[in-house]
Motif scaffolding. Structure first.
Motif, PDB file in Angstrom:
ATOM      1  N   ASP A   1       0.523  -2.639 -11.176  1.00  0.00           N
ATOM      2  CA  ASP A   1      -0.651  -1.775 -11.276  1.00  0.00           C
ATOM      3  C   ASP A   1      -0.912  -1.623 -12.769  1.00  0.00           C
ATOM      4  O   ASP A   1      -0.125  -0.972 -13.467  1.00  0.00           O
TER       5      ASP A   1
ATOM      6  N   TRP B   1      -6.322   4.881  -8.425  1.00  0.00           N
ATOM      7  CA  TRP B   1      -5.775   4.763  -7.062  1.00  0.00           C
ATOM      8  C   TRP B   1      -6.709   4.012  -6.113  1.00  0.00           C
ATOM      9  O   TRP B   1      -6.255   3.296  -5.224  1.00  0.00           O
TER      10      TRP B   1
ATOM     11  N   TYR C   1      -3.730  -4.523  -1.622  1.00  0.00           N
ATOM     12  CA  TYR C   1      -3.208  -5.015  -0.346  1.00  0.00           C
ATOM     13  C   TYR C   1      -4.218  -5.928   0.350  1.00  0.00           C
ATOM     14  O   TYR C   1      -3.846  -6.754   1.178  1.00  0.00           O
TER      15      TYR C   1
ATOM     16  N   GLY D   1       7.618   4.781  -1.743  1.00  0.00           N
ATOM     17  CA  GLY D   1       8.457   5.960  -1.948  1.00  0.00           C
ATOM     18  C   GLY D   1       7.687   7.207  -1.529  1.00  0.00           C
ATOM     19  O   GLY D   1       6.458   7.184  -1.449  1.00  0.00           O
TER      20      GLY D   1
END
Ligand code: ME8
Length: 637
Positions: free
Chosen positions: A50, A225, A232, A257
């Motif tokens: 990222d 974000w 994906y 996480g």
């Protein structure tokens, strides 16, 4: 039938170098990918980095380089670590790649056309290290509730996503798909959060420029974000009508996480719903590794470097430890001495010894060739049960349970050697047939163990396969069943797979000499744990108890629910993993030692408030008891 299986890790920020947490998620996804491949699935496993956002921009500025130079440097660290850890990802996505840029802008346009993006003004707190907006209510004492740092006040023109439209739809989806958010405790948290009402979300920024421009208004960059989650899709070729997108979307599992669950379980599904795209099948949020009970952070200097662990102990033992030590989904405290303990007991003793002794005996008693297959017996039954259970646990990402099962088989084989005593059988010609059966059963167990451990420890799997003389294509579902070793296969004598290790405590200065001194811990497992004070010991509320009731936990072949009298008004409920060593009826009336202040947990849905102490004996677990009558509730000192 072969099934397509798409699994992802988060894409990691490049403002910092990789640490144990990143390794944890990626190893878990890798083990799952390897297991699915062995089971015949066509797997697409994605990880990446990222690279946009204010955090990266600021870190680069502080180092006097551009954000893209910083990204290029750090991405090498991630790639190298994945190579060292034997990570088998198909693709590695960087959010600075054109394919991702296109995908983010395409998704933005689709959502905007739907009427779910509008322009407005934003004023609130922003925590840059966490790249997240915070309302006044979310602050703890004026600080970010996650990282404890001071957020900044931001007021800016912004585009908003109409998140408020999606609360009900999302709740319905969560309700209809009980596996969508795992583990269940985390699903409940998200349900509470969504029920509290979803606010529209600011999804663009104007105060910095390191990001993807908003289509049609390049003064704005896309919120990091919104940008990151789209990875994906972009890795599958979205928005083009590509074969891989059709084959692999929706994803089977996003492994993440717990820190980023809300982004994945609320924001991401809402964006996808807005774009009329199917939602991922599951988001699995695992727990957090701490060090001496504290959050790891660079500023505290208490970050565990995964590369150093691999260099000291090897990739396989580190992979094994990460997934064996703590149930996936729960938090755990990292300690190098625990890693060394597991290395020496589980890998060197249990697994390594089994290979050495069985292959040495095969050489001695059978000329190094496998005897004719035997199709019955205790080990066959055990192996078949373990294969079934491991499959169930792997589907639930219950890695430590799966490994416990595999070690149950390894230990059963070790006990079988002791009970059958091939060295004694070899002395009696009348026992030649039995000896052959015993040796076949042991070799076949080794082969099945090899297949089962390979997703966790791929190098060890290869080594073991070569010792066992397995032919190419040995690691596949069809061969994961009893009786596939033919007669007459040549087997080598195994060198120790895991020579025992010692923990090397990093060099430290001695006060008197002012020079570096290397401290080493003795090899023995007993000394592997850290030294503690009597005050540390006193924190454990150990009490004498008497078992009043005991019953098997339904659907578990390991757990027994106990009611233990520890002197209180009510007996204490403790769930113990001792069913393979004790029948419930044998336990009532027994004196035991109970750790009474252990944090309650649930095992197979049953609450356990404490632990009874036991030790591994020659034939399974043995409970600790007292050498004379005691009053329940007395403290153990
Ligand atoms: O959040 N224990 O990236 P990140 C366990 N770029 N896991 C840990 C951990 C710890 N102490 N520390 C980190 C980001 N992790 C975003 C993600 S995805 C579209 C964007 C792992 O570099 C864990 O998987 O901060 C966590 O979710 C991830 O690293 C966060 O990595």
């Amino acid at each position: 039938m072969s099934k397509n299986f798409y699994i992802t890790t988060p894409i990691y920020y490049v403002n910092d170098v990789p640490h144990i947490g990143h390794a944890y998620t990626t190893v878990a996804a890798d083990v799952t990918s390897r297991y699915r491949r062995m089971m015949g699935d066509r797997v697409f496993f994605l990880t990446g980095t990222d690279e946009h956002g204010q955090k990266v921009e600021k870190t680069a500025a502080a180092q006097g380089i551009t954000p893209s130079e910083l990204a290029d440097r750090v991405v090498v660290r991630f790639r190298d670590l994945w190579k060292k850890l034997n990570i088998s990802n198909q693709d590695f996505i960087r959010t600075t790649e054109p394919r991702h840029h296109n995908a983010v802008q395409a998704l933005w346009k689709t959502v905007a056309e739907k009427g779910d993006i509008y322009q407005g003004e934003y004023e609130d707190w922003y925590c840059t290290p966490c790249e997240t907006f915070l309302t006044e209510l979310q602050l703890t004492g004026g600080k970010c509730p996650d990282c404890g740092r001071q957020p900044e006040r931001l007021k800016e023109e912004s585009y908003f996503f109409r998140m408020s439209r999606y609360g009900e739809k999302l709740l319905k989806h969560i309700e209809e798909h009980p596996d969508f958010i795992q583990p269940t405790s985390r699903r409940n948290e998200i349900v509470q959060f969504v029920r509290g009402g979803l606010k529209d979300l600011s999804i663009s920024r104007t105060t910095f420029s390191w990001g993807i421009p908003v289509p049609g208004n390049s003064r704005h960059v896309v919120y990091v974000w919104f940008d990151a989650l789209v990875n994906y899709l972009s890795a599958l070729g979205y928005p083009g009508d590509q074969e891989s997108f059709r084959a692999f979307w929706p994803a089977d599992i996003h492994v993440i996480g717990k820190d980023i669950l809300r982004f994945h379980a609320v924001y991401w599904p809402a964006f996808l719903m807005a774009a009329d795209l199917p939602l991922p099948k599951q988001i699995f949020s695992h727990g957090w590794w701490t060090l001496k009970g504290e959050k790891m952070s660079k500023s505290k200097g208490n970050v565990v470097d995964p590369s150093a662990m691999v260099e000291r102990y090897g990739a396989d033992p580190f992979r094994y430890f990460l997934l064996r030590e703590v149930p996936f989904g729960q938090d755990g405290d990292f300690s190098e001495s625990a890693l060394v303990g597991r290395f020496n007991s589980d890998l060197a003793n249990d697994l390594g010894n089994l290979f050495s002794r069985v292959t040495a005996m095969l050489a001695k008693y059978c000329g190094g060739k496998t005897p004719a297959p035997s199709h019955e017996g205790k080990l066959k039954e055990k192996a078949e049960a373990v294969i079934r259970d491991v499959d169930r646990y792997m589907a639930d990402l219950a890695f430590s349970r799966a490994l416990q099962e595999i070690w149950g088989l390894i230990n059963a084989a070790n006990r079988f050697v002791d009970q059958q005593a091939p060295w004694a059988l070899a002395k009696d010609p009348a026992q030649a047939g039995t000896l052959e059966h015993v040796m076949y059963d042991l070799v076949e167990t080794l082969r099945i163990v090899t297949l089962l451990i390979t997703p966790f420890m791929p190098d060890t799997g290869e080594k073991a396969a070569s010792i066992l003389g397995l032919a190419q294509g040995w690691c596949q579902r069809d061969l994961l069943s009893w009786g596939k070793t033919p007669e007459g296969r040549r087997i080598s004598v195994a060198e120790p797979l895991f020579p025992r290790v010692e923990q090397t405590v990093p060099a430290e200065k001695t006060e008197s000499q002012g020079r570096k001194k290397k401290t080493e811990r003795p090899e023995s497992e007993h000394n592997a744990a850290e030294e503690i004070t009597i005050q540390d010991f006193a924190r454990m509320d150990l009490r004498a108890g008497v078992i009043r009731e005991a019953e098997a936990v339904p659907k578990s072949d390991r757990l027994i629910r106990l009611q233990v009298d520890i002197g209180g008004a009510e007996p204490r409920q403790v769930v113990a993993g001792i069913a393979q060593s004790y029948a419930p009826s044998d336990l009532v009336g027994k004196g035991v030692v109970v750790l009474a202040n252990l944090k309650p947990t649930r095992l197979m849905g049953v609450e356990s408030c404490g632990m009874v102490l036991a030790v591994e004996g020659e034939k399974g677990l043995v409970l600790l008891n007292m050498d004379g009558p005691v009053v329940p509730g007395k403290r153990v000192r």
